[in-house]
Design a protein around this motif. Structure first.
Motif, PDB file in Angstrom:
ATOM      1  N   THR A 168       0.826  -1.207   0.000  1.00 43.81           N
ATOM      2  CA  THR A 168       0.000   0.000   0.000  1.00 43.81           C
ATOM      3  C   THR A 168       0.861   1.257   0.000  1.00 43.81           C
ATOM      4  O   THR A 168       0.582   2.230  -0.711  1.00 43.81           O
ATOM      5  N   LEU A 169       1.931   1.268   0.792  1.00 49.50           N
ATOM      6  CA  LEU A 169       2.808   2.438   0.844  1.00 49.50           C
ATOM      7  C   LEU A 169       3.517   2.663  -0.489  1.00 49.50           C
ATOM      8  O   LEU A 169       3.740   3.811  -0.904  1.00 49.50           O
ATOM      9  N   ALA A 170       3.867   1.572  -1.157  1.00 46.70           N
ATOM     10  CA  ALA A 170       4.490   1.723  -2.475  1.00 46.70           C
ATOM     11  C   ALA A 170       3.507   2.366  -3.457  1.00 46.70           C
ATOM     12  O   ALA A 170       3.882   3.246  -4.248  1.00 46.70           O
ATOM     13  N   ASN A 171       2.263   1.936  -3.409  1.00 48.77           N
ATOM     14  CA  ASN A 171       1.247   2.548  -4.274  1.00 48.77           C
ATOM     15  C   ASN A 171       1.043   4.017  -3.920  1.00 48.77           C
ATOM     16  O   ASN A 171       0.876   4.874  -4.802  1.00 48.77           O
ATOM     17  N   LEU A 172       1.047   4.315  -2.613  1.00 52.94           N
ATOM     18  CA  LEU A 172       0.854   5.698  -2.166  1.00 52.94           C
ATOM     19  C   LEU A 172       2.008   6.586  -2.628  1.00 52.94           C
ATOM     20  O   LEU A 172       1.801   7.743  -3.034  1.00 52.94           O
ATOM     21  N   ARG A 173       3.209   6.072  -2.613  1.00 57.63           N
ATOM     22  CA  ARG A 173       4.385   6.844  -3.047  1.00 57.63           C
ATOM     23  C   ARG A 173       4.252   7.262  -4.503  1.00 57.63           C
ATOM     24  O   ARG A 173       4.575   8.403  -4.887  1.00 57.63           O
ATOM     25  N   VAL A 174       3.783   6.332  -5.348  1.00 60.67           N
ATOM     26  CA  VAL A 174       3.598   6.653  -6.759  1.00 60.67           C
ATOM     27  C   VAL A 174       2.515   7.698  -6.937  1.00 60.67           C
ATOM     28  O   VAL A 174       2.651   8.648  -7.725  1.00 60.67           O
ATOM     29  N   LEU A 175       1.446   7.572  -6.183  1.00 57.66           N
ATOM     30  CA  LEU A 175       0.305   8.468  -6.347  1.00 57.66           C
ATOM     31  C   LEU A 175       0.608   9.885  -5.864  1.00 57.66           C
ATOM     32  O   LEU A 175       0.048  10.853  -6.378  1.00 57.66           O
ATOM     33  N   ILE A 176       1.511  10.035  -4.887  1.00 59.30           N
ATOM     34  CA  ILE A 176       1.852  11.370  -4.384  1.00 59.30           C
ATOM     35  C   ILE A 176       2.386  12.257  -5.505  1.00 59.30           C
ATOM     36  O   ILE A 176       2.057  13.441  -5.607  1.00 59.30           O
ATOM     37  N   GLY A 177       3.222  11.673  -6.362  1.00 60.04           N
ATOM     38  CA  GLY A 177       3.780  12.460  -7.454  1.00 60.04           C
ATOM     39  C   GLY A 177       2.806  12.716  -8.578  1.00 60.04           C
ATOM     40  O   GLY A 177       2.949  13.701  -9.316  1.00 60.04           O
ATOM     41  N   MET A 216      -6.246   8.658  -0.159  1.00 59.44           N
ATOM     42  CA  MET A 216      -5.780   7.292   0.060  1.00 59.44           C
ATOM     43  C   MET A 216      -5.128   7.152   1.432  1.00 59.44           C
ATOM     44  O   MET A 216      -5.317   6.135   2.126  1.00 59.44           O
ATOM     45  N   LEU A 217      -4.401   8.168   1.862  1.00 61.86           N
ATOM     46  CA  LEU A 217      -3.767   8.136   3.176  1.00 61.86           C
ATOM     47  C   LEU A 217      -4.822   8.116   4.286  1.00 61.86           C
ATOM     48  O   LEU A 217      -4.666   7.414   5.288  1.00 61.86           O
ATOM     49  N   ASP A 218      -5.896   8.870   4.105  1.00 58.84           N
ATOM     50  CA  ASP A 218      -6.985   8.846   5.089  1.00 58.84           C
ATOM     51  C   ASP A 218      -7.588   7.446   5.193  1.00 58.84           C
ATOM     52  O   ASP A 218      -7.858   6.956   6.296  1.00 58.84           O
ATOM     53  N   HIS A 219      -7.805   6.797   4.043  1.00 53.15           N
ATOM     54  CA  HIS A 219      -8.328   5.424   4.056  1.00 53.15           C
ATOM     55  C   HIS A 219      -7.332   4.479   4.730  1.00 53.15           C
ATOM     56  O   HIS A 219      -7.727   3.555   5.461  1.00 53.15           O
ATOM     57  N   LEU A 220      -6.041   4.691   4.475  1.00 53.76           N
ATOM     58  CA  LEU A 220      -5.027   3.824   5.064  1.00 53.76           C
ATOM     59  C   LEU A 220      -5.026   3.934   6.584  1.00 53.76           C
ATOM     60  O   LEU A 220      -4.933   2.931   7.291  1.00 53.76           O
ATOM     61  N   ILE A 221      -5.143   5.156   7.096  1.00 51.71           N
ATOM     62  CA  ILE A 221      -5.176   5.355   8.545  1.00 51.71           C
ATOM     63  C   ILE A 221      -6.382   4.638   9.157  1.00 51.71           C
ATOM     64  O   ILE A 221      -6.268   3.949  10.181  1.00 51.71           O
ATOM     65  N   ALA A 222      -7.539   4.775   8.517  1.00 52.98           N
ATOM     66  CA  ALA A 222      -8.748   4.110   9.032  1.00 52.98           C
ATOM     67  C   ALA A 222      -8.598   2.596   8.977  1.00 52.98           C
ATOM     68  O   ALA A 222      -8.991   1.873   9.907  1.00 52.98           O
ATOM     69  N   PHE A 223      -8.004   2.099   7.882  1.00 53.43           N
ATOM     70  CA  PHE A 223      -7.823   0.659   7.730  1.00 53.43           C
ATOM     71  C   PHE A 223      -6.867   0.115   8.798  1.00 53.43           C
ATOM     72  O   PHE A 223      -7.128  -0.924   9.426  1.00 53.43           O
ATOM     73  N   LEU A 224      -5.747   0.798   9.026  1.00 58.30           N
ATOM     74  CA  LEU A 224      -4.777   0.333  10.009  1.00 58.30           C
ATOM     75  C   LEU A 224      -5.347   0.381  11.419  1.00 58.30           C
ATOM     76  O   LEU A 224      -5.069  -0.496  12.244  1.00 58.30           O
ATOM     77  N   ARG A 231      -6.644   4.700  -6.006  1.00 56.53           N
ATOM     78  CA  ARG A 231      -5.557   4.681  -6.987  1.00 56.53           C
ATOM     79  C   ARG A 231      -6.026   4.251  -8.371  1.00 56.53           C
ATOM     80  O   ARG A 231      -5.606   4.808  -9.382  1.00 56.53           O
ATOM     81  N   MET A 232      -6.908   3.231  -8.417  1.00 54.22           N
ATOM     82  CA  MET A 232      -7.306   2.679  -9.713  1.00 54.22           C
ATOM     83  C   MET A 232      -8.526   3.370 -10.308  1.00 54.22           C
ATOM     84  O   MET A 232      -8.797   3.224 -11.502  1.00 54.22           O
ATOM     85  N   GLY A 233      -9.278   4.084  -9.482  1.00 52.52           N
ATOM     86  CA  GLY A 233     -10.448   4.791  -9.987  1.00 52.52           C
ATOM     87  C   GLY A 233     -11.519   3.825 -10.479  1.00 52.52           C
ATOM     88  O   GLY A 233     -11.765   2.764  -9.885  1.00 52.52           O
ATOM     89  N   ALA A 234     -12.141   4.170 -11.603  1.00 54.11           N
ATOM     90  CA  ALA A 234     -13.253   3.382 -12.142  1.00 54.11           C
ATOM     91  C   ALA A 234     -12.814   2.026 -12.670  1.00 54.11           C
ATOM     92  O   ALA A 234     -13.666   1.184 -12.971  1.00 54.11           O
ATOM     93  N   ARG A 235     -11.526   1.791 -12.771  1.00 58.86           N
ATOM     94  CA  ARG A 235     -11.044   0.490 -13.253  1.00 58.86           C
ATOM     95  C   ARG A 235     -11.294  -0.620 -12.237  1.00 58.86           C
ATOM     96  O   ARG A 235     -11.271  -1.800 -12.593  1.00 58.86           O
ATOM     97  N   LEU A 236     -11.489  -0.258 -10.990  1.00 57.24           N
ATOM     98  CA  LEU A 236     -11.745  -1.248  -9.949  1.00 57.24           C
ATOM     99  C   LEU A 236     -13.179  -1.149  -9.469  1.00 57.24           C
ATOM    100  O   LEU A 236     -13.624  -0.113  -8.979  1.00 57.24           O
ATOM    101  N   ARG A 237     -13.907  -2.240  -9.624  1.00 60.64           N
ATOM    102  CA  ARG A 237     -15.272  -2.350  -9.100  1.00 60.64           C
ATOM    103  C   ARG A 237     -15.331  -3.607  -8.223  1.00 60.64           C
ATOM    104  O   ARG A 237     -14.643  -4.596  -8.520  1.00 60.64           O
ATOM    105  N   PHE A 238     -16.135  -3.566  -7.204  1.00 62.90           N
ATOM    106  CA  PHE A 238     -16.212  -4.746  -6.326  1.00 62.90           C
ATOM    107  C   PHE A 238     -17.591  -4.857  -5.716  1.00 62.90           C
ATOM    108  O   PHE A 238     -18.317  -3.863  -5.572  1.00 62.90           O
TER     109      PHE A 238
END
Length: 278
Positions: A97-106, A115-123, A154-161
């Motif tokens: 997750t942190l690797a994905n977050l690093r890419v998204l920051i830039g 995404m960081l807010d979701h990560l804090i809630a998840f942890l 990170r994936m936007g509309a490409r991810l549905r569940f």
């Protein structure tokens, strides 16, 4: 024990002779007034089965104690192994997750903050509940939903569940984070590798005395017969080891391609007892 057997034989034989004399009118000699040879014969004949029965039950009792101790040691070893596997899983998920977050920051700082807010809630939820040996299936689904919310940023509309958890199975208990590696694999190998993304489905169902947990995607597909890359295969190996520790040989993980594309990962395990009421 020997003293008890000897005294019990002497007293029991003597009382038996006196009782027989009283009811039959005979005058049989008691053991104490009998010749030594007769006394020894009676004692040997009486003590052999007594000693045999005594040592048999003593052996049975000691074997039961040894087996109970061995079972306790096996259970402690299994619990230790389960804790080790959980400690391996949580950093693995976090680093991904942190690797994905690093890419998204830039690329998109605003989405990175979400995404960081979701990560804090998840942890926070994970650390609060992952120290238990088991938790209700509804809690497992809730954590998966938190994780997929992270990935959806990170994936936007490409991810549905979507989820399918029958109410009758909501309180059935499972090891924490059991489905997490399968969900990660579905995204990494199936949906991220697919240009259009896809849908991830997490389902629970009952099949007789078995609980079925499915993680299914319609993405690029994963070949379970392929040779894993170095460092790969962590997720499925971790799930199989945790199932073996928590549920024994009756639990297993099956992975196969779906008709029309995608992958189905299915956990089959005995239906455990519902979680106790708080």
């Amino acid at each position: 024990m020997i003293v008890t057997l000897v005294l019990g034989t002497l007293i029991g034989y003597s009382l038996g002779v006196e009782a027989a004399n009283f009811f039959t009118g005979m005058r049989e000699q008691s053991l104490l007034s009998s010749p030594l040879r007769r006394v020894l014969s009676v004692m040997v004949i009486s003590l052999i089965p007594g000693f045999g029965a005594t040592f048999f039950f003593l052996y049975q009792s000691r074997m039961a104690d040894v087996e109970a101790h061995a079972e306790t040691l096996r259970r402690q070893a299994a619990e230790t192994q389960l804790r080790l596997l959980e400690s391996q899983l949580e950093p693995h998920m976090l680093f991904n997750t942190l690797a994905n977050l690093r890419v998204l920051i830039g690329m998109d700082p605003a989405r990175a903050q979400t995404m960081l807010d979701h990560l804090i809630a998840f942890l926070r939820a994970t650390l609060a509940g992952s120290r238990a040996e088991r938790h209700p299936l509804q809690d497992e689904f809730a954590r998966i939903a938190d994780y997929l919310a992270l990935m959806q940023v990170r994936m936007g509309a490409r991810l549905r569940f979507d989820f399918d958890l029958p109410e009758t199975l909501a309180d059935v208990t499972v090891p924490p984070l059991l489905l997490q590696p399968l969900v990660e694999n579905a995204i990494k190998h199936g949906l991220e590798a697919h240009v259009g993304g896809g849908t991830l489905r997490v389902r629970a169902a009952r099949d007789g005395d078995d609980l079925l947990l499915d993680v299914e995607d319609n993405g690029a597909g994963f070949d379970p017969s392929a040779v894993p890359t170095p460092g790969g295969g962590f997720g499925t190996t971790q799930v199989r080891e945790r199932l073996a520790v928590a549920c024994g040989p009756d639990a297993r993980l099956e992975i196969r391609r779906r008709e029309g594309g995608g992958t189905l990962a299915r956990i089959r395990m005995p239906v455990p007892a519902p979680a106790p009421a708080a």
